[in-house]
Every structure is written in structure tokens, then in C-alpha cells.
Design an enzyme around this catalytic site. Structure first.
Site, PDB file in Angstrom:
ATOM      1  N   GLN A   1       0.875  -1.209  -0.033  1.00 25.35           N
ATOM      2  CA  GLN A   1      -0.151   0.128   0.062  1.00 25.35           C
ATOM      3  C   GLN A   1       0.820   1.217   0.117  1.00 25.35           C
ATOM      4  O   GLN A   1       1.243   1.852   1.119  1.00 25.35           O
ATOM      5  CB  GLN A   1      -0.995  -0.114   1.017  1.00 25.35           C
ATOM      6  CG  GLN A   1      -1.968   1.213   1.028  1.00 25.35           C
ATOM      7  CD  GLN A   1      -3.162   1.066   2.223  1.00 25.35           C
ATOM      8  OE1 GLN A   1      -3.198  -0.041   2.781  1.00 25.35           O
ATOM      9  NE2 GLN A   1      -3.842   2.179   2.212  1.00 25.35           N
ATOM     10  N   PHE A   2       1.317   1.804  -1.176  1.00 21.39           N
ATOM     11  CA  PHE A   2       2.142   2.963  -1.462  1.00 21.39           C
ATOM     12  C   PHE A   2       1.498   4.155  -0.621  1.00 21.39           C
ATOM     13  O   PHE A   2       2.131   5.086  -0.350  1.00 21.39           O
ATOM     14  CB  PHE A   2       2.355   3.254  -2.836  1.00 21.39           C
ATOM     15  CG  PHE A   2       1.328   3.901  -3.690  1.00 21.39           C
ATOM     16  CD1 PHE A   2       1.228   5.372  -3.820  1.00 21.39           C
ATOM     17  CD2 PHE A   2       0.274   3.180  -4.091  1.00 21.39           C
ATOM     18  CE1 PHE A   2       0.431   5.837  -4.435  1.00 21.39           C
ATOM     19  CE2 PHE A   2      -0.606   3.785  -4.898  1.00 21.39           C
ATOM     20  CZ  PHE A   2      -0.658   5.293  -4.985  1.00 21.39           C
ATOM     21  N   THR A   3       0.049   4.277  -0.397  1.00 23.97           N
ATOM     22  CA  THR A   3      -0.506   5.429   0.105  1.00 23.97           C
ATOM     23  C   THR A   3       0.012   5.539   1.744  1.00 23.97           C
ATOM     24  O   THR A   3      -0.352   6.546   2.168  1.00 23.97           O
ATOM     25  CB  THR A   3      -1.991   5.335  -0.008  1.00 23.97           C
ATOM     26  OG1 THR A   3      -2.479   4.455   0.577  1.00 23.97           O
ATOM     27  CG2 THR A   3      -2.622   5.269  -1.499  1.00 23.97           C
TER      28      THR A   3
END
Length: 148
Positions: A78-80
Site C-alpha cells: 500500500q504505497f498510500t
């Protein structure tokens, strides 16, 4: 590197209406990777995560590790987690790792968890995933490699 660890009774990942990963009791781990992260960073994070004693023992104390309860892992990239919301209302993701390098580290984390723990399910790097979970507690731990 950031791990959001949620103690769950069950969790799953669905991609294009197909369940690609599903666990019972264990950890749902959302994994954020930055450009400065390395395999050494990942090793440190994995060691800390697998050592966490956040399951209840027979006295109701959070004293048991994932292994002690035969728990499972669901690892989801999850790059966010590297969203920067300091300016304006549209998050910047400039601190998130470049896709090729981040995916390589995500795959490294999966492999090391398989070697050290065994019961591992995953999402798919870069995919539009639907994540479902039944948080147990709720009990959520945030591990940030910059903090230890």
C-alpha cells in the site's frame, strides 16, 4: 518502511471479483515502502512484526506471538502509507518507493515471511484490491522503520 499491522479474526483480498488471499486468525499487514528502504530495513521490520506478542494468553494478557497461536499473515502492498498531506488537500506520494524497487522489496518481504513463518497470503502489487477484515480488538500497531 511502514507496516500497519491489524490483529484479525479473518481477512481477505479480492481483485477483479476473485479472492486472491484469505486468512483466519492472524495479522493483516499493509506495507508501505519508500525509496530509501533496503532489504536490511525489511529484515528489521519482519523481525519486529513476527516477534510482536499481541494475542491473548489463557489469562487474557496480550502475551502471545503469531507463531504461538498458529496465526496467519496477509501481506498487502500500500504505497498510500507514504501520503504527504501537509500542503493542500491532494496528497503527494513523492516519498513512496519507485514501483520496480518497491515491488522487489515487497516480494522479498513475502519470501522472508514464508521462510520464517510459513502461513502467508498476499495481495498483488499495484492492483486495485478490495480488502476485507474483521479486526480483533480492534488491535492495530503501526511500525515505522524511522522510529526504531
Amino acid at each position: 518502511m511502514k507496516f500497519i499491522i491489524q490483529r484479525v479474526s479473518e481477512a481477505s483480498v479480492t481483485i477483479d471479483h476473485k479472492v486472491t488471499g484469505k486468512i483466519g486468525k492472524g495479522f493483516l499487514v499493509l506495507i508501505g515502502i519508500s525509496d530509501s528502504d533496503t532489504t536490511e530495513t525489511a529484515d528489521k521490520m519482519i523481525r519486529k512484526m513476527l516477534g510482536l506478542r499481541i494475542f491473548e494468553d489463557s489469562d487474557g494478557k496480550t502475551n502471545l506471538s503469531l507463531d504461538a497461536v498458529n496465526g496467519e499473515l496477509l501481506l498487502v502492498s500500500q504505497f498510500t502509507l507514504y501520503a504527504d498531506c501537509r500542503k493542500g488537500n491532494r496528497p503527494s506520494f513523492i516519498r513512496a518507493g519507485a514501483p520496480d524497487a518497491a515491488n522487489a522489496l515487497y516480494e522479498y518481504i513475502i519470501q522472508k515471511c514464508l521462510e520464517q513463518h510459513g502461513s502467508v497470503e498476499t495481495g498483488e502489487f499495484g492492483a486495485d484490491m478490495k480488502v476485507a477484515l474483521l479486526n480483533d480488538g480492534p488491535f492495530t500497531i503501526i511500525l515505522d522503520s524511522d522510529e526504531f
